[in-house]
Design an enzyme around this catalytic site. Sequence first.
Site, mmCIF file in Angstrom:
data_model
loop_
_atom_site.group_PDB
_atom_site.id
_atom_site.type_symbol
_atom_site.label_atom_id
_atom_site.label_comp_id
_atom_site.label_asym_id
_atom_site.label_seq_id
_atom_site.Cartn_x
_atom_site.Cartn_y
_atom_site.Cartn_z
ATOM 1 N N GLU A 157 -7.254 -1.189 -4.659
ATOM 2 C CA GLU A 157 -6.820 -2.409 -5.204
ATOM 3 C C GLU A 157 -8.086 -3.511 -4.746
ATOM 4 O O GLU A 157 -7.645 -4.676 -4.151
ATOM 5 C CB GLU A 157 -5.632 -2.779 -4.188
ATOM 6 C CG GLU A 157 -4.280 -2.020 -4.435
ATOM 7 C CD GLU A 157 -3.424 -2.095 -3.569
ATOM 8 O OE1 GLU A 157 -3.247 -2.768 -2.537
ATOM 9 O OE2 GLU A 157 -2.440 -1.195 -3.905
ATOM 10 N N GLU A 274 1.223 6.042 -8.249
ATOM 11 C CA GLU A 274 2.478 5.546 -7.317
ATOM 12 C C GLU A 274 3.462 5.177 -8.130
ATOM 13 O O GLU A 274 3.952 4.132 -7.761
ATOM 14 C CB GLU A 274 1.576 4.349 -6.482
ATOM 15 C CG GLU A 274 0.406 4.542 -5.650
ATOM 16 C CD GLU A 274 -0.037 3.644 -4.626
ATOM 17 O OE1 GLU A 274 0.625 2.897 -4.525
ATOM 18 O OE2 GLU A 274 -1.302 3.833 -4.317
HETATM 19 O O1 9MR Z 1 4.745 2.817 0.800
HETATM 20 C C1 9MR Z 1 3.896 2.479 1.815
HETATM 21 C C2 9MR Z 1 4.547 1.650 2.755
HETATM 22 O O2 9MR Z 1 5.495 2.712 3.650
HETATM 23 C C3 9MR Z 1 3.500 1.197 3.760
HETATM 24 O O3 9MR Z 1 4.076 0.553 4.683
HETATM 25 C C4 9MR Z 1 2.595 0.433 2.966
HETATM 26 C C5 9MR Z 1 1.604 -0.277 4.120
HETATM 27 O O4 9MR Z 1 0.700 0.911 4.447
HETATM 28 O O5 9MR Z 1 1.926 1.003 1.992
HETATM 29 C C6 9MR Z 1 2.904 1.354 1.140
HETATM 30 O O6 9MR Z 1 2.138 1.989 0.081
HETATM 31 C C7 9MR Z 1 1.354 1.325 -0.787
HETATM 32 C C8 9MR Z 1 0.071 2.164 -1.047
HETATM 33 O O7 9MR Z 1 -0.689 2.975 -0.153
HETATM 34 C C9 9MR Z 1 -0.957 1.436 -1.858
HETATM 35 N N1 9MR Z 1 -0.262 0.738 -3.157
HETATM 36 C C10 9MR Z 1 0.739 -0.046 -2.756
HETATM 37 C C11 9MR Z 1 1.871 1.052 -2.162
HETATM 38 C C12 9MR Z 1 3.381 0.368 -1.895
HETATM 39 O O8 9MR Z 1 3.059 -0.890 -1.143
#
Ligand code: 9MR
Length: 366
Positions: A157, A274
Amino acid sequence: MNRRDFNKMLGAVAVAELTSLGARAETAAIPLKRLADQKRIMFGSCLALKYFNQSPTYKDLFLSQCDIATPELHMKWDSLSRQPGEYDFNNADQLVMFCSTNHIKVRGHTLVWHDSLPAWVKERLSPSSAKGVMFDHIQTVAGHFAGKLYSWDVVNEALDPGSQRPDGLRASPWLQNIGVDYIEQAFRATAKVDPKALLIWNENYLEVSNGFGDAKRQAMVSQLDRLLARGVPIHGVGLEAHLRSDQSNVLGDTSYELFLGELAKRGMKIFITELDVQDSTLPADVGSRDREVANLYKKFLTTSLRQPAVKGVVTWGLSDSFTWISGYRPRKDGLPVRPLAFDVNCQPKPAYYAIADALEAAPSRV
Ligand code: 9MR
């Protein structure tokens, strides 16, 4: 029984379940990994060990559907390291071991991100320290898993048109402290310690057909051109694809499809990394909600999979029991969200059939 009939039968079961008759499928749905494999595409989901502890049924579902997995939490910086210089690989190792025992490839996620940083890293970052902190982390983490992972999301990102920078890069702590060079340095450092892993730039909102999406796509392509011209080892692009079903600008024009072509032309392997469909603002009625969610899955995946450079599809969860959306994007009416392919009983929903249909319609990769 062919797949259509089989699906029709399962569809009937799913409808029965949606109308709360409590019926359960007696036969498991055809595994998405099997449908994908017929086209030489990988299919999988994100994964956290706690889900398996909470639900053995979910574990079975995961094993039946997936041949690739992304740790949702366990390889993030704040999960691995609570104190400076201290790393605990226990959970991540368990996950990698589980996947390797079950012939599931693992996508390392993620090395350099502005989010999920432990407090000690945020406190320590400065223009004089940041490069060293980033290199230490890459060497420690990518070094620990070297040879065991299918790929690494090296940079996550890193674009944000909202930053108002001409290059479209996010004003992350890495950019602010190291400069634009941090991206190249991160890829080179990872390639050095884990030469076998595919090195990926994972990015969000590249599919939306509005000015924001246009700016992101443009920035992605020019960053790739810049890096490739300098011989930086970048092998692919991850498209997160957290879709919103009320977002009319998902695939509103051909810009996304053309963008996939641009990535392919540059030799990039493309992964949907994702995928989920937020239903947070859709009407409460479960039947029509599930249909709208499924329609968007089908539209998005059919378009994406038409591009042969797309090698894999990873959804951000499998069953509605375990999804970030229930915490981050809950419904205002308090109803449980239904963004994934399987319901809370691990039974297939219309979204499952949508994914299956898109996989079936995809051209074979060989
Ligand atoms: O699904 C993930 C959530 O449980 C965590 O709290 C969060 C922070 O680490 O990250 C979420 O996953 C993210 C992913 O790592 C990167 N892209 C966006 C995803 C959804 O927020």
